[in-house]
Design a protein around this motif. Structure first.
Motif, PDB file in Angstrom:
ATOM      1  N   ALA A 182       0.847  -1.198   0.000  1.00  0.00           N
ATOM      2  CA  ALA A 182       0.000   0.000   0.000  1.00  0.00           C
ATOM      3  C   ALA A 182       0.881   1.246   0.000  1.00  0.00           C
ATOM      4  O   ALA A 182       2.065   1.189   0.365  1.00  0.00           O
ATOM      5  CB  ALA A 182      -0.925  -0.014   1.219  1.00  0.00           C
ATOM      6  N   ASN A 199      -4.534   1.091  -1.202  1.00  0.00           N
ATOM      7  CA  ASN A 199      -4.201  -0.328  -1.400  1.00  0.00           C
ATOM      8  C   ASN A 199      -4.363  -0.772  -2.838  1.00  0.00           C
ATOM      9  O   ASN A 199      -4.391  -1.960  -3.147  1.00  0.00           O
ATOM     10  CB  ASN A 199      -5.040  -1.207  -0.483  1.00  0.00           C
ATOM     11  CG  ASN A 199      -6.518  -1.163  -0.828  1.00  0.00           C
ATOM     12  OD1 ASN A 199      -6.947  -0.471  -1.762  1.00  0.00           O
ATOM     13  ND2 ASN A 199      -7.325  -1.894  -0.058  1.00  0.00           N
ATOM     14  N   LEU A 237       0.886  -1.873  -6.145  1.00  0.00           N
ATOM     15  CA  LEU A 237      -0.102  -1.737  -5.076  1.00  0.00           C
ATOM     16  C   LEU A 237      -1.105  -2.885  -5.112  1.00  0.00           C
ATOM     17  O   LEU A 237      -1.519  -3.326  -6.193  1.00  0.00           O
ATOM     18  CB  LEU A 237      -0.830  -0.402  -5.195  1.00  0.00           C
ATOM     19  CG  LEU A 237       0.009   0.868  -5.050  1.00  0.00           C
ATOM     20  CD1 LEU A 237      -0.888   2.113  -5.141  1.00  0.00           C
ATOM     21  CD2 LEU A 237       0.772   0.876  -3.745  1.00  0.00           C
TER      22      LEU A 237
END
Length: 801
Positions: free
Chosen positions: A48, A69, A142
């Motif tokens: 993240a 995220n 991510l």
């Protein structure tokens, strides 16, 4: 031994899933005790991005963060201070379960909602300690699970090795086994040591003063090193194997130990006096501080590594605190050596030190492969620390060890395993195991075993290798051809069983004690310093100091048993043991091992009860047991003597058992000092008989005598005799009167006291007269009786009362 799936695949092309690989290893004899998947169930911990970090409105030490995220931006409350906006971090989302069964839930912290947690290496189980949250590389995507993104997903195999498989105490060793089974090649690490600077001989030297304990010692020098934390790939590998990362130099030695299975040691070169390494035995009583901060007291049997002035390492076990790699280390001397397994094992056990190094050295390492391990370590140290490797290697190897060559026969292999392998199949198996093999004649192999296989010595070992690689599961199920033989017990076994059953029938219970006793047991039973029984055989590898000498008498073991039973409130005891004792013989390598019968009696004569006779066991209870044994074996000519008793008997309350001129044993009450030494308050009676002498003294069973039809006549004699005269002498004197009409004699009264002189006693006997042909007249009996009286008065000087 711990290996990981990914590490193993670096050395062998294996496409088997972890579960199948675990089964394959187990079937090869490398039983997998535990299999653990790293990162299992951790897919909810993702990469993240911290997009915003602000002060928590209600807490000075907390931050309120906006974290992306990859799908959404979440509000996270965090207490760490080591990150900033723009960092990529490990985010445990709601629903994730961290190590320790810690579940992530939506929570409110000081009034602000938090939809997850930013994790540290410790919280993810990746480190024992951590200073803050885990900062990830910037190139990670991510939303990707952290363990996948970092390549940390792996499977750990914990293999329970038997002591003989020292070659598999390494990743390469296990890879060799997998490759041999799958018919693959092992991809050994490429060794490229870039040397520069002066030759190593100009900066260091090695001398071996104890070649029998250290057949080979090699060393390399790396200068200009810079100590630093290890890179992630190295620390991750060590952590998976259960080893803590320390620094780049020490970690390399641990890494190569796991990779090659050969322990190495790194010395701070500046702390080595004169740049010298001397392999020598320690001085008797020498004190040495090991790396763990403990002071060790050494003996001349302990092997040490020394410089020009002092000891710097306990060979094969642990380095010294006076030469360890520290924050100021720049120059390193790397050690790679072979040490005698027996010497390492004895020192390790005596000092109570068990290390990864000693674990391998005491089982046997590869004397031929230690230079490969040394070059691998030097290469990695130079790469990770920026150091330069000196030219050359110091290699002191006075008597090179040659590989063992073993002969194996195809016929024998198939006969033992039940297989029907061809010569080509067997030869292929040997070659896959990296053995050198040739056929001297059809079906007869000469196999040269590499030095890393220290466990292979005989033909049967090669048979096991063949069936192991071919597959135990491929061995056909057949019924063995076996003949059944019925062997009757030998005469000695029969007599042993006879006496045991006789004793059990008299209420005794058999016990079996250790054949080992404490050296101090001789003192506790009062054996003098010059008694030969104190010279017990000392064990080379005792279970403990209290069990370090082979017993020369059964008495200490029986007394320990009695004491233990008394502690459990078993006060009435009748126990026996029929076992061997071990008596050293001067000039002989092995001791004599005669079988002895020994028994102990203590407590009450009968069980408690309203109609039972009161009183404890006494001398005559034991004598009754002895007489029953002698009668059962038809031992004749037995007499009892109260002289020359062992010191553990109570004077005046014990005697020797003599058959003819042979002493069979002794019995009687134990000396009060012996009882005191063992903390026993009640009297204890002891019986010991040399069983082998007892067997030699046995006689033939007599014939039954038809009882006379005519009545017997009894005459009593009361006499005064000297106190020193034994009752047995009186009986023998009466029986010495040669007359067929004298049928028997027995003592029925002994008196000392009033009206009797202090040096005399009164004894009364009853003599039985009779004939099988007629009834004796009173005159005939009187004549015989007069002869008996005359014999007593003449031979023993008795006074008839």
């Amino acid at each position: 031994m711990i290996v990981t799936y990914n590490w193993l695949k670096e050395f062998v092309d294996c496409d088997l899933p972890p579960q199948e690989l675990s089964h394959l290893l187990t079937m090869l004899g490398l039983e997998v005790d535990r299999m653990e998947v790293l990162g299992a169930g951790m897919d909810d911990v993702v990469v993240a991005l911290v997009e915003e970090r602000a002060q928590h409105p209600n807490a000075d030490k907390l931050s309120l963060c906006k974290v992306n995220n990859g799908k959404e931006v979440l509000s996270i409350v965090c207490g760490a201070q080591n990150f900033k906006t723009g960092d990529k971090v490990a985010l445990a989302q709601i629903g994730a379960t961290l190590p320790g069964d810690f579940k992530i839930k939506r929570s409110k912290i000081r009034g602000e909602e938090s939809f997850g947690m930013l994790c540290s290496e410790k919280e993810l189980g990746l480190a024992a300690e951590s200073a803050g949250i885990m900062i990830l590389p910037e190139n990670l995507t991510l939303g990707t699970p952290v363990f996948d993104a970092l390549g940390l997903k792996d499977t750990i195999f914990e293999i329970g090795l038997t002591p003989n498989r020292a070659d598999c105490l390494s990743v390469i060793g296990v890879a060799r086994e997998v490759a041999a089974k799958l018919g693959k090649k092992v991809h050994y690490p490429g060794l490229e040591v870039h040397e520069s600077g002066a030759p190593i001989e100009t900066v260091a030297s090695v001398t071996i003063d104890a070649p029998e304990l250290c057949p080979r010692y090699t060393a390399r020098y790396i200068g200009g090193c810079q100590l630093a934390p290890s890179p992630a790939w190295l620390s991750d590998r060590l952590r998976a194997a259960g080893i803590r990362s320390i620094n780049n130099i020490v970690d390399v030695t641990n890494y190569v130990l796991l990779e090659y299975g050969h322990p190495l040691h790194a010395f701070d070169y500046r702390l080595l006096s004169g740049g010298k390494i001397i392999v020598a035995a320690a001085g008797e009583g020498e004190r040495f501080h090991t790396l763990d901060g403990q002071e060790r007291v050494l003996t001349s049997a302990d092997l040490t590594i020394r410089d020009a002035e002092k000891g710097v390492a306990l060979a094969g076990i642990m380095g010294g605190g006076n030469s360890e790699i520290g924050d100021n280390t720049t120059d390193v001397l790397l050690e790679s050596a072979y040490f005698n397994p027996s010497a390492i094992r004895k020192t390790s056990k005596r000092l109570g030190i068990h290390t990864e190094s000693s674990h391998r050295f005491e089982r046997g390492t590869d004397v031929a492969g230690l230079t490969r391990a040394l070059d691998r370590a030097a290469q990695l140290v130079a790469e990770l620390s920026g150091g330069s490797v000196a030219k050359g290697t110091i290699d002191v190897y006075p008597q090179p060890v040659e590989p063992r060559t073993i002969s194996a026969r195809l016929e024998k292999i198939n006969a033992i395993t039940g297989l029907s392998l061809s010569a080509a199949e067997v030869e292929d198996i040997f070659q896959r195991l990296e053995f050198t093999v040739s056929q001297t004649s059809p079906g007869v192999f000469q196999v040269t075993v590499p030095l890393f296989r220290v466990d292979l010595e005989r033909e049967i070992d090669l048979v096991e290798e063949v069936v192991r690689l071919h597959g135990f599961e491929n061995v056909p199920t057949t019924m063995p051809n076996a003949a059944i033989y019925s062997h009757l017990p030998s005469e000695g076994q029969q007599l042993l069983s006879l006496v045991k059953n006789l004793l059990v029938g008299q209420g005794l219970s058999e016990v079996i004690n250790y054949s080992f006793v404490a050296p101090s047991s001789c003192d506790r039973i009062l054996l003098p310093q010059d008694d030969f029984r104190r010279c017990g055989v000392k064990l080379l590898n005792p279970l403990s100091d209290e069990l370090s000498v082979m017993r020369t008498t059964l008495l200490p073991g029986l007394l320990e048993t009695v004491v233990k039973n008394i502690s459990f409130r078993t006060l009435n005891q009748r126990i026996f043991e029929m076992r061997r004792i071990y008596i050293p013989t001067e000039g002989e390598e092995l001791p004599q091992e005669p079988i002895y019968l020994a028994a102990l009696f203590t407590g009450s004569r009968d069980l408690e009860g309203w109609n039972q006779a009161k009183g404890g066991i006494d001398f005559y209870d034991v004598k009754g047991v002895v007489e029953n044994i002698l009668d059962e074996l038809h031992v004749g000519g037995v007499s009892y003597a109260s002289d020359e008793l062992d010191p553990y008997f109570h004077p005046g309350k014990a005697c020797r058992i003599v058959a003819g001129r042979t002493q069979l044993g002794s019995f009687g009450e134990l000396h009060p000092s012996v009882q005191e030494n063992y903390g026993i308050e009640a009297p204890v009676y002891y019986l010991e008989i040399n069983f082998e002498k007892l067997v030699k003294a046995r006689g033939e069973m007599g014939t039954a005598q038809v009882p006379s039809r005519f009545p017997s006549t009894f005459r009593d004699i009361a006499m005064l005799v000297p106190d020193v005269t034994a009752a047995a002498e009186i009986v023998a004197c009466v029986k010495g009167v040669k007359a067929p009409e004298l049928e028997g004699v027995e003592i029925f009264d002994v008196y000392k006291g009033a009206n009797i002189a202090a040096d005399q006693k009164s004894i009364a006997i009853r003599v039985r007269y009779g004939s099988k042909e007629r009834t004796l007249t009173d005159e005939e009996v009187s004549e015989l009786h007069a002869r008996v009286l005359a014999a007593l008065q003449k031979k023993l000087n008795v006074t008839i009362r």
